[in-house]
Design a protein around this motif. Structure first.
Motif, PDB file in Angstrom:
ATOM      1  N   UNK A  32      52.841  61.423  64.599  1.00  0.00           N
ATOM      2  CA  UNK A  32      53.936  62.293  65.068  1.00  0.00           C
ATOM      3  C   UNK A  32      55.267  61.840  64.474  1.00  0.00           C
ATOM      4  N   UNK A  33      55.495  60.536  64.476  1.00  0.00           N
ATOM      5  CA  UNK A  33      56.775  60.017  63.957  1.00  0.00           C
ATOM      6  C   UNK A  33      56.980  60.458  62.506  1.00  0.00           C
ATOM      7  N   UNK A  34      55.962  60.282  61.681  1.00  0.00           N
ATOM      8  CA  UNK A  34      56.102  60.655  60.264  1.00  0.00           C
ATOM      9  C   UNK A  34      56.445  62.140  60.122  1.00  0.00           C
ATOM     10  N   UNK A  35      55.781  62.979  60.920  1.00  0.00           N
ATOM     11  CA  UNK A  35      56.040  64.421  60.847  1.00  0.00           C
ATOM     12  C   UNK A  35      57.460  64.739  61.310  1.00  0.00           C
ATOM     13  N   UNK A  36      57.905  64.055  62.357  1.00  0.00           N
ATOM     14  CA  UNK A  36      59.247  64.326  62.894  1.00  0.00           C
ATOM     15  C   UNK A  36      60.340  63.856  61.937  1.00  0.00           C
ATOM     16  N   UNK A  37      60.120  62.697  61.316  1.00  0.00           N
ATOM     17  CA  UNK A  37      61.101  62.205  60.337  1.00  0.00           C
ATOM     18  C   UNK A  37      61.168  63.180  59.165  1.00  0.00           C
ATOM     19  N   UNK A 115      67.947  59.517  66.399  1.00  0.00           N
ATOM     20  CA  UNK A 115      67.103  58.423  66.897  1.00  0.00           C
ATOM     21  C   UNK A 115      65.767  59.011  67.334  1.00  0.00           C
ATOM     22  N   UNK A 116      64.705  58.615  66.624  1.00  0.00           N
ATOM     23  CA  UNK A 116      63.412  59.287  66.811  1.00  0.00           C
ATOM     24  C   UNK A 116      62.357  58.344  67.398  1.00  0.00           C
ATOM     25  N   UNK A 117      61.754  58.769  68.481  1.00  0.00           N
ATOM     26  CA  UNK A 117      60.658  58.013  69.087  1.00  0.00           C
ATOM     27  C   UNK A 117      59.688  58.975  69.755  1.00  0.00           C
ATOM     28  N   UNK A 149      75.051  60.962  68.415  1.00  0.00           N
ATOM     29  CA  UNK A 149      73.674  60.446  68.415  1.00  0.00           C
ATOM     30  C   UNK A 149      72.766  61.594  68.851  1.00  0.00           C
ATOM     31  N   UNK A 150      71.864  61.984  67.983  1.00  0.00           N
ATOM     32  CA  UNK A 150      70.957  63.091  68.290  1.00  0.00           C
ATOM     33  C   UNK A 150      69.702  62.533  68.944  1.00  0.00           C
ATOM     34  N   UNK A 151      69.367  63.075  70.107  1.00  0.00           N
ATOM     35  CA  UNK A 151      68.213  62.580  70.871  1.00  0.00           C
ATOM     36  C   UNK A 151      66.920  63.127  70.269  1.00  0.00           C
ATOM     37  N   UNK A 152      66.262  62.277  69.518  1.00  0.00           N
ATOM     38  CA  UNK A 152      64.990  62.670  68.901  1.00  0.00           C
ATOM     39  C   UNK A 152      63.825  61.938  69.558  1.00  0.00           C
ATOM     40  N   UNK A 153      63.867  61.867  70.871  1.00  0.00           N
ATOM     41  CA  UNK A 153      62.803  61.147  71.581  1.00  0.00           C
ATOM     42  C   UNK A 153      61.933  62.148  72.330  1.00  0.00           C
ATOM     43  N   UNK A 159      48.879  63.292  74.344  1.00  0.00           N
ATOM     44  CA  UNK A 159      48.948  63.236  72.882  1.00  0.00           C
ATOM     45  C   UNK A 159      49.065  64.649  72.311  1.00  0.00           C
ATOM     46  N   UNK A 160      48.369  65.572  72.917  1.00  0.00           N
ATOM     47  CA  UNK A 160      48.388  66.961  72.463  1.00  0.00           C
ATOM     48  C   UNK A 160      49.808  67.542  72.528  1.00  0.00           C
ATOM     49  N   UNK A 161      50.489  67.271  73.633  1.00  0.00           N
ATOM     50  CA  UNK A 161      51.892  67.728  73.775  1.00  0.00           C
ATOM     51  C   UNK A 161      52.764  67.142  72.674  1.00  0.00           C
ATOM     52  N   UNK A 162      52.575  65.852  72.410  1.00  0.00           N
ATOM     53  CA  UNK A 162      53.382  65.189  71.377  1.00  0.00           C
ATOM     54  C   UNK A 162      53.129  65.839  70.019  1.00  0.00           C
ATOM     55  N   UNK A 163      51.858  66.115  69.712  1.00  0.00           N
ATOM     56  CA  UNK A 163      51.539  66.739  68.415  1.00  0.00           C
ATOM     57  C   UNK A 163      52.146  68.139  68.323  1.00  0.00           C
ATOM     58  N   UNK A 164      52.040  68.910  69.392  1.00  0.00           N
ATOM     59  CA  UNK A 164      52.613  70.264  69.412  1.00  0.00           C
ATOM     60  C   UNK A 164      54.094  70.242  69.057  1.00  0.00           C
ATOM     61  N   UNK A 165      54.796  69.240  69.576  1.00  0.00           N
ATOM     62  CA  UNK A 165      56.234  69.161  69.365  1.00  0.00           C
ATOM     63  C   UNK A 165      56.591  68.453  68.052  1.00  0.00           C
ATOM     64  N   UNK A 166      55.583  67.967  67.360  1.00  0.00           N
ATOM     65  CA  UNK A 166      55.804  67.337  66.051  1.00  0.00           C
ATOM     66  C   UNK A 166      55.372  68.266  64.918  1.00  0.00           C
TER      67      UNK A 166
END
Ligand code: DLZ
Length: 194
Positions: A32-37, A115-117, A149-153, A159-166
């Motif tokens: 997810x992190x790689x996709x979001x970055x 800031x991405x997490x 500071x942009x909230x990228x958390x 995990x499915x929710x995280x992937x959907x949002x990535x």
């Protein structure tokens, strides 16, 4: 149904080519992190930010994001007159490079930082403690430094929710794209208000 994303910014941002944007990301949940970055970087480039003005660093986890964000802002201001590549000695995800020569990035104070997490709820209280401390810390840094500071958390229950949002999977949306656009808007407006 209500649109859950912000309406498009009303104007384009002529200052975009002059903006220096930082991205600091955690290394947990790397798919997810790689996709979001990547989504953030693509969005910055599309808005007119120059590749050499995008600085990317990493920290271990979301708990470390406030510290990494604060250090990156401070280092960019202190080192404004010298090469500020690898502000914290970490690696770059731009174009999948492991590291980049100093000549490929410009130096100078950052105009905004994303800031991405990705926090995924587990069976203990870790999720609650880390997410609350992290978002409060990031808000404080933005207000204290006057650097947006942009909230990228992502705080996902699964995990499915995280992937959907990535942006991973069918009908998924990459929130990194919104964060890139928010960074350009806030950096431009902050420069304009100065
Ligand atoms: C410890 C931990 C846990 C359980 N889960 C996550 C997570 O889902 N996402 C994330 O970014 N980081 C997690 N961490 C690591 C903490 O953020 C932190 O890096 C460690 O507690 C070390 O301080």
């Amino acid at each position: 149904m209500l649109e859950k994303r912000p309406a498009a910014a009303p104007t384009s941002f002529p200052l975009a080519s002059t903006l220096r944007i930082g991205i600091v990301h955690a290394r947990w949940n790397t798919e997810c992190i790689d996709a979001l970055v990547k989504g953030s970087v693509d969005s910055l480039l599309k808005s007119g930010v120059k590749k050499e003005n995008i600085h990317i660093e990493s920290v271990p986890g979301s708990w470390e994001l406030p510290h990494g964000t604060s250090r990156m802002i401070a280092a960019s201001q202190i080192q404004a007159s010298s090469a500020a590549t690898d502000l914290m000695g970490a690696t770059s995800l731009l174009d999948g490079e492991d590291s980049k020569p100093e000549s490929q990035t410009s130096s100078g104070p950052l105009d905004a930082i994303i800031s991405i997490g990705v926090l995924i709820k587990g069976s203990t209280m870790h999720f609650e403690y880390i997410s609350e401390a992290c978002v409060h810390g990031l808000m404080r840094i933005g207000l204290d430094t006057n650097v947006p500071v942009i909230l990228g958390v992502l705080t996902a229950l699964t995990e499915e929710q995280a992937k959907q949002r990535s942006g991973i999977g069918a009908n998924a949306h990459n929130h990194g794209e919104d964060w890139g656009a928010a960074a350009v808007e806030m950096a431009s407006k902050t420069k304009g208000w100065a």
